[in-house]
Design a protein around this motif. Sequence first.
Motif, PDB file in Angstrom:
ATOM      1  N   THR A 142      41.987  28.859  45.747  1.00 10.29           N
ATOM      2  CA  THR A 142      42.333  28.678  46.959  1.00 10.29           C
ATOM      3  C   THR A 142      42.611  29.538  47.740  1.00 10.29           C
ATOM      4  O   THR A 142      43.279  30.581  47.335  1.00 10.29           O
ATOM      5  CB  THR A 142      43.295  27.291  47.236  1.00 10.29           C
ATOM      6  OG1 THR A 142      44.561  27.730  46.785  1.00 10.29           O
ATOM      7  CG2 THR A 142      43.027  26.234  46.393  1.00 10.29           C
ATOM      8  N   ASN A 270      29.137  29.740  47.146  1.00 11.34           N
ATOM      9  CA  ASN A 270      29.430  28.281  47.210  1.00 11.34           C
ATOM     10  C   ASN A 270      29.102  27.725  45.670  1.00 11.34           C
ATOM     11  O   ASN A 270      29.965  26.914  45.414  1.00 11.34           O
ATOM     12  CB  ASN A 270      28.888  27.805  48.459  1.00 11.34           C
ATOM     13  CG  ASN A 270      29.359  28.425  49.715  1.00 11.34           C
ATOM     14  OD1 ASN A 270      30.481  28.968  49.837  1.00 11.34           O
ATOM     15  ND2 ASN A 270      28.435  28.100  50.725  1.00 11.34           N
ATOM     16  N   SER A 292      35.728  16.841  49.316  1.00 10.68           N
ATOM     17  CA  SER A 292      35.440  16.726  50.450  1.00 10.68           C
ATOM     18  C   SER A 292      36.872  17.557  51.437  1.00 10.68           C
ATOM     19  O   SER A 292      36.703  18.340  52.232  1.00 10.68           O
ATOM     20  CB  SER A 292      35.375  15.329  51.170  1.00 10.68           C
ATOM     21  OG  SER A 292      34.382  14.872  50.529  1.00 10.68           O
ATOM     22  N   ASN A 293      38.087  17.272  50.714  1.00  8.41           N
ATOM     23  CA  ASN A 293      39.228  17.909  51.407  1.00  8.41           C
ATOM     24  C   ASN A 293      39.571  19.359  50.805  1.00  8.41           C
ATOM     25  O   ASN A 293      40.367  19.981  51.292  1.00  8.41           O
ATOM     26  CB  ASN A 293      40.464  16.940  50.844  1.00  8.41           C
ATOM     27  CG  ASN A 293      40.209  15.561  51.458  1.00  8.41           C
ATOM     28  OD1 ASN A 293      39.738  15.582  52.598  1.00  8.41           O
ATOM     29  ND2 ASN A 293      41.121  14.766  51.012  1.00  8.41           N
ATOM     30  N   ARG A 295      37.213  21.825  51.654  1.00  5.46           N
ATOM     31  CA  ARG A 295      36.728  22.938  52.332  1.00  5.46           C
ATOM     32  C   ARG A 295      37.195  24.091  52.859  1.00  5.46           C
ATOM     33  O   ARG A 295      37.018  24.963  52.507  1.00  5.46           O
ATOM     34  CB  ARG A 295      36.048  22.221  53.487  1.00  5.46           C
ATOM     35  CG  ARG A 295      34.779  22.930  54.274  1.00  5.46           C
ATOM     36  CD  ARG A 295      34.359  22.240  55.472  1.00  5.46           C
ATOM     37  NE  ARG A 295      35.082  22.121  56.733  1.00  5.46           N
ATOM     38  CZ  ARG A 295      35.579  23.138  57.397  1.00  5.46           C
ATOM     39  NH1 ARG A 295      34.977  24.312  57.221  1.00  5.46           N
ATOM     40  NH2 ARG A 295      36.495  22.822  58.439  1.00  5.46           N
ATOM     41  N   LYS A 296      38.301  23.634  53.518  1.00  8.49           N
ATOM     42  CA  LYS A 296      39.082  24.732  54.030  1.00  8.49           C
ATOM     43  C   LYS A 296      39.911  25.601  53.030  1.00  8.49           C
ATOM     44  O   LYS A 296      40.179  26.757  53.238  1.00  8.49           O
ATOM     45  CB  LYS A 296      40.151  24.237  55.447  1.00  8.49           C
ATOM     46  CG  LYS A 296      39.588  23.917  56.376  1.00  8.49           C
ATOM     47  CD  LYS A 296      40.485  23.539  57.456  1.00  8.49           C
ATOM     48  CE  LYS A 296      39.941  22.861  58.745  1.00  8.49           C
ATOM     49  NZ  LYS A 296      40.902  22.506  59.537  1.00  8.49           N
ATOM     50  N   LEU A 300      35.134  27.119  52.505  1.00  8.57           N
ATOM     51  CA  LEU A 300      33.679  26.851  52.311  1.00  8.57           C
ATOM     52  C   LEU A 300      33.294  26.377  53.716  1.00  8.57           C
ATOM     53  O   LEU A 300      33.875  26.271  54.739  1.00  8.57           O
ATOM     54  CB  LEU A 300      33.618  25.508  51.559  1.00  8.57           C
ATOM     55  CG  LEU A 300      33.966  25.984  49.936  1.00  8.57           C
ATOM     56  CD1 LEU A 300      33.995  24.606  49.322  1.00  8.57           C
ATOM     57  CD2 LEU A 300      32.843  26.645  49.399  1.00  8.57           C
ATOM     58  N   GLN A 302      30.714  24.379  56.768  1.00  7.86           N
ATOM     59  CA  GLN A 302      30.509  23.015  57.121  1.00  7.86           C
ATOM     60  C   GLN A 302      29.178  22.641  56.274  1.00  7.86           C
ATOM     61  O   GLN A 302      28.378  23.393  55.916  1.00  7.86           O
ATOM     62  CB  GLN A 302      29.966  22.997  58.661  1.00  7.86           C
ATOM     63  CG  GLN A 302      31.119  23.320  59.612  1.00  7.86           C
ATOM     64  CD  GLN A 302      32.317  22.183  59.811  1.00  7.86           C
ATOM     65  OE1 GLN A 302      32.396  21.157  59.168  1.00  7.86           O
ATOM     66  NE2 GLN A 302      33.585  22.187  60.285  1.00  7.86           N
ATOM     67  N   LYS A 303      29.484  21.456  55.798  1.00  2.00           N
ATOM     68  CA  LYS A 303      28.272  20.787  55.218  1.00  2.00           C
ATOM     69  C   LYS A 303      27.918  21.396  53.821  1.00  2.00           C
ATOM     70  O   LYS A 303      26.765  21.435  53.533  1.00  2.00           O
ATOM     71  CB  LYS A 303      26.938  20.604  55.936  1.00  2.00           C
ATOM     72  CG  LYS A 303      27.029  19.867  57.221  1.00  2.00           C
ATOM     73  CD  LYS A 303      25.687  20.108  58.112  1.00  2.00           C
ATOM     74  CE  LYS A 303      25.906  18.977  59.244  1.00  2.00           C
ATOM     75  NZ  LYS A 303      24.600  18.914  60.160  1.00  2.00           N
ATOM     76  N   PHE A 304      29.212  21.961  53.309  1.00  2.00           N
ATOM     77  CA  PHE A 304      29.054  22.692  51.890  1.00  2.00           C
ATOM     78  C   PHE A 304      28.709  21.761  50.853  1.00  2.00           C
ATOM     79  O   PHE A 304      28.143  22.430  50.067  1.00  2.00           O
ATOM     80  CB  PHE A 304      30.333  23.272  51.605  1.00  2.00           C
ATOM     81  CG  PHE A 304      31.588  22.269  51.419  1.00  2.00           C
ATOM     82  CD1 PHE A 304      31.726  22.068  50.234  1.00  2.00           C
ATOM     83  CD2 PHE A 304      32.160  21.681  52.424  1.00  2.00           C
ATOM     84  CE1 PHE A 304      32.649  20.887  49.934  1.00  2.00           C
ATOM     85  CE2 PHE A 304      33.197  20.531  52.272  1.00  2.00           C
ATOM     86  CZ  PHE A 304      33.563  20.274  50.855  1.00  2.00           C
ATOM     87  N   THR A 305      28.460  20.680  50.821  1.00  2.00           N
ATOM     88  CA  THR A 305      28.055  19.740  49.751  1.00  2.00           C
ATOM     89  C   THR A 305      26.757  19.568  49.649  1.00  2.00           C
ATOM     90  O   THR A 305      25.983  19.354  48.605  1.00  2.00           O
ATOM     91  CB  THR A 305      28.756  18.366  49.912  1.00  2.00           C
ATOM     92  OG1 THR A 305      28.258  18.052  50.911  1.00  2.00           O
ATOM     93  CG2 THR A 305      30.360  18.544  49.479  1.00  2.00           C
TER      94      THR A 305
END
Length: 373
Positions: A142, A270, A292-293, A295-296, A300, A302-305
């Motif tokens: 992180t 990623n 989902s939580n 990302r920041k 990562l 937006q729409k990283f998944t």
Amino acid sequence: MVWWTGRSLRPRRPHSSRLAVELQRASLVNVKLKWVKDRMLDSVVSRERHLRPALHLIERISADPRGQAPAQELSGRRHQSEIATFMRRFPTIFHETSSPSTGGPWFALTDAACLLRHRELQILREMESDLVDRLRRLLMMTVARALPLDTIDQLRWDMGLPPCYPESLVPRYPTFFELVQPPGDERVWLKLVSWDPGLVVSELQRSSAAQGRGELVEECLAFPVRFARGFGLKRKCMEWLREWQTLPYTSPYADASGLDPRTDVSEKRNVGVFHELLHLTLGKKTERKNVSNLRKALALPQKFTKVFERHPGIFYLSEKLATQTVVLREAYGTGRELICKHPLIDIREEYAAIMRDASPLDVRCRRTSLISK
């Protein structure tokens, strides 16, 4: 399993180098690969349908000093009759009793479940250093070297964390962890206290070094890729994937602030983040919503998944159990069993085997219920 490899590049050179600049100019190639059902990996997800809630109840009952607990206390947000019905389905795990004071159903663990729970706790003690290292590596990935407890809680099952780890585990390692509450934030965070250079070698780097494919730091690494049976890859997609594999590999523990998120180089980073994250879990899988939580926290875009859908040879998205679960393909080889099993996975499989071993009376009752319907 197929490895796409290319000429050796040096991904860890400063991004100001000419090579990095040229690579950064390459935009994110718009390639869409189809999803193909994988029955083997679907079964990996579906076989835990009842296991997870059952183990949650086992944890609570075994921790109760009374040795048993009423369904009313175990129900939580559910109705107690719903929990009681669930536990009655598995009489080889849960033994029903009654309390004169309340009259409602109480449940204790069977001898087989108690014995298995004792072994599980013993393995947790023996493997605690492994668990602590995996938790440290998660925090090292992180940006802030910290995560809110509620975010970590979403990964608790997948990482094998004990239910009360903030109180039982964290205080024993003050040189590694610290519980903090940032100003203006109601949440409690788990913060990394010390950095360990020995832990920031990713699994891809370790496996590459072990197989003699180059140095840990300097090698341009390619991900192991395997597609489901019946998967057809168009030539242009094959060419893109081969070229993408030759791009520099950025360690998930390295500072990626200099990467342009609109490039394939950034996407490879990623993919490396989730590749490492799944390796930190026991079953090499997690529900898509669990990340989902992050990302920041993991820097990562937006729409990283979408990387899960763009790289079906690395990740498999199972839609079993009314959710999407991301599975790391390489961890299961060509079958439904993990190539390298954590001891806690063996224990969970023993729980599942006991749960399948229902008593004849239970089987007859269920058959009668189905006929009456």
